[in-house]
Design a protein around this motif. Sequence first.
Motif, short mmCIF file in Angstrom:
data_model
loop_
_atom_site.label_atom_id
_atom_site.label_comp_id
_atom_site.label_asym_id
_atom_site.label_seq_id
_atom_site.Cartn_x
_atom_site.Cartn_y
_atom_site.Cartn_z
N MET A 10 28.35 28.20 48.19
CA MET A 10 27.54 28.33 49.59
C MET A 10 26.11 28.10 49.95
N PRO A 11 25.48 27.85 51.12
CA PRO A 11 24.48 27.43 51.37
C PRO A 11 23.61 27.78 50.44
N GLY A 12 22.02 26.66 49.84
CA GLY A 12 21.84 27.34 49.31
C GLY A 12 20.30 28.30 50.00
N LYS A 13 19.84 29.43 49.18
CA LYS A 13 18.82 30.32 49.63
C LYS A 13 17.94 29.79 50.21
N PHE A 14 17.87 28.76 48.63
CA PHE A 14 16.07 28.40 48.95
C PHE A 14 15.71 26.51 49.28
N SER A 15 17.03 26.30 49.29
CA SER A 15 16.60 24.61 49.62
C SER A 15 18.26 24.13 50.05
N ASP A 16 18.24 23.07 49.92
CA ASP A 16 18.81 22.75 50.83
C ASP A 16 20.49 22.46 50.06
N LYS A 17 20.38 22.24 48.72
CA LYS A 17 21.27 22.39 48.13
C LYS A 17 22.50 23.95 47.53
N PRO A 18 23.41 23.52 47.71
CA PRO A 18 24.50 24.66 47.76
C PRO A 18 24.32 25.61 46.15
N ASP A 19 24.44 27.13 46.19
CA ASP A 19 25.02 27.06 45.31
C ASP A 19 25.87 27.16 44.48
N LEU A 20 26.19 27.61 43.01
CA LEU A 20 27.40 27.14 42.34
C LEU A 20 28.00 29.52 42.42
N LYS A 21 28.71 29.45 43.31
CA LYS A 21 28.78 31.06 42.18
C LYS A 21 31.04 31.10 41.72
N THR A 22 30.92 32.17 40.45
CA THR A 22 31.63 31.73 39.43
C THR A 22 32.22 33.10 40.08
N ILE A 23 33.70 33.23 39.66
CA ILE A 23 34.16 34.75 39.79
C ILE A 23 35.02 34.86 38.43
N PRO A 24 34.80 36.00 37.90
CA PRO A 24 35.69 35.61 36.17
C PRO A 24 37.22 35.69 36.37
N LEU A 25 37.44 35.06 36.73
CA LEU A 25 39.21 35.62 36.98
C LEU A 25 39.73 34.53 36.29
N LYS A 26 40.66 34.94 35.08
CA LYS A 26 41.38 33.54 34.59
C LYS A 26 42.55 33.13 35.13
N GLY A 27 42.98 31.90 35.67
CA GLY A 27 44.23 31.50 36.09
C GLY A 27 45.48 31.69 36.00
N THR A 28 45.78 32.60 34.78
CA THR A 28 46.31 33.52 34.09
C THR A 28 46.66 34.88 34.97
N ILE A 29 45.73 34.98 35.50
CA ILE A 29 46.08 36.26 36.18
C ILE A 29 46.34 36.23 37.45
N TYR A 30 45.84 35.21 38.12
CA TYR A 30 46.41 35.09 39.35
C TYR A 30 47.87 34.11 39.85
N LYS A 31 48.00 33.82 38.68
CA LYS A 31 49.19 32.93 38.45
C LYS A 31 49.67 32.04 39.95
N GLY A 32 48.69 31.18 40.66
CA GLY A 32 49.07 30.30 41.64
C GLY A 32 49.20 28.98 41.18
N LEU A 43 40.93 22.15 47.58
CA LEU A 43 39.76 23.01 48.33
C LEU A 43 39.94 24.44 49.33
N ILE A 44 39.25 25.34 49.30
CA ILE A 44 39.37 26.08 50.44
C ILE A 44 38.39 26.33 51.76
N TYR A 45 37.81 25.97 52.53
CA TYR A 45 36.75 26.15 53.55
C TYR A 45 37.16 27.96 54.36
N ASP A 46 36.00 29.20 53.99
CA ASP A 46 36.60 30.12 54.36
C ASP A 46 35.21 29.68 55.02
N GLU A 47 35.45 29.02 56.17
CA GLU A 47 34.00 28.71 57.67
C GLU A 47 33.43 30.11 58.23
#
Length: 584
Positions: A215-237, A194-198
């Motif tokens: 990231m912090p939720g806009k309307f509640s204390d529950k964080p919102d989950l976002k995804t970037i459709p970038l396959k592991g085979t593309i960034y090959k980390g 996990l990487i924290y972007d402070e």
Amino acid sequence: GLYYRNKDSKDDFIFVKNTQGQVWNLQKINGELFCSHDSGTFVVENDTINFIKGTNGTWQLKKIDDTTILQGSYDGLYVLTKRNNVWELRNKIKGFSNSSRYFLLADDQKIFVNHEYKGVFKLTVNSSFTIIKKIEKDESVEKGIYSSLIKFENNILYSCKKGVYKYNKSLNIFEIDSVFSQLIPKEKFLSAKLIYDEANSKLWSFTKDDIRYLMPGKFSDKPDLKTIPLKGTIYKGASGYENILFLTDKEYLIGTSQGYLTVDLNGIQEPDNFEVTINKILNNKLDSLPKHVPLDKSKTFSDEENNFQFYYSVPHYNNTSLIKYQHKLEGFNTKWSQLSKSNSFLFENLPSGNYTFKVRAFIDNKFSENIAVYKFSVAKPWYLSNALIFLYVLVIMILLYALHIVYKRYYKKQREELLAKAKIELEVKELESNQKIIKLNNDKLRSDIESKNRELATSTMSIIKKNEFLNTIKLELVDKGTEGIDKVVKIIDKNLNNTDDWKMFQEAFNNADKKFLKKIKSKHPQLTPNDLRLCAYLRLNLSSKEIAPLLNISPRSVEVKRYRLRKKMKLTHDANLTNYILEI
């Protein structure tokens, strides 16, 4: 090593001298850039470095205060201090020598350290950061490769293949957190780092199919989950060493094993509406070339044209998205197939019947709005046509009827033979039974004859003895007259006490009533032979007066014997002795 160039420049990267080797981390602390290196810790100033003497094999750094930094190294934890505006190694914290790639400072003078092969350790350090006072291994989580330990805002998080755990300070344990665990889905696991972007309050993770962040939720204390459709085979980390760096606005730099790439979140849009389309259908006979099938209408194919290959796709503009497909052939199977990246599927040797091919797409956790459908039929072979099936049924019915007639006759004949055989056997058994009955009757007659002969012999001997007895009396009276009277009386008494009469009577009685004496003896084992004699006479229904001469006693004595016999048999006062004996 360490390289640099200006952000917007297209020039080649410039090597920073004396940094050859593995660079593990770059951190900015109080405006200074620190490089954690395989050789130790460097302070980077412009295009030069200042090596902090005594350090070696550094993973990362954590700020304690403005003049003190905690360093995680290959062999434990060290403390750096700033003196005269120069950073130097102050001391190693004694009592802990494990590699400390992931560590963080908690409250109450505690340091948390994660080791991929040994687990999570909670260290209690003294106030001067010189000695570890207590080492406690956390048992609430399991060790795991590619695991990590991070501080996110006010939470201490441990991540592994099973999910993300949050530290509960009051219970002193880690507990699984369902919200944070969305960052590391088990079915898409690539790395638990996990990487924290402070600066932007984002917590990043990497999976096989995408890059995710909370990231912090806009309307509640529950964080919102976002995804970037970038396959592991593309960034090959490299698994466990993924990195992402905030540049400007929504632009990020992602490190890969072959360089880096930049991602602008403004340019990545989630697919709101997308559809799947069947592009092409190929059909062929066995060992023949495939031919195109028109897509605009249903068609019936011959039984030999039973191989179909379907091609489908989603005309989606975002080429970084991972598109997966599911198909189902109704009439052949009932469940959707597993999600697959392949955009075609081949059905071979389909049996005759009516079919409906369905396909749908799946992009970034969403199914396509539509399900593409194509209906077709495979005809029956000529030998399975309706007319021939009717003929088959008719022929089978005729054969079954003929078989029924043959079996009926066969079983009738077999039954007649069995009846004749049974009749003969019955006659033979009846003859054998008659012979046995005749034999038994003969045996019984023979036995009766032998019994009568014995009785005749016994009676004869008795007559002979009586005659001898009378002749003896006669001789005594003739020879001695009145003098022989006393002797005659003695002879008479002797013959009256003779047991031969009783034996003869007993044998005759047993022939007449064979089981009586055995029955009464088994029922009353305490009876004496004299008692049995009395029972035998009572069985003949003789009165006391008739029994007295037979026992050579008076009738009064017979009554006494009857009374004693009643007591031995324990009969009640009302019970009749003679009736009781007769009923046995």
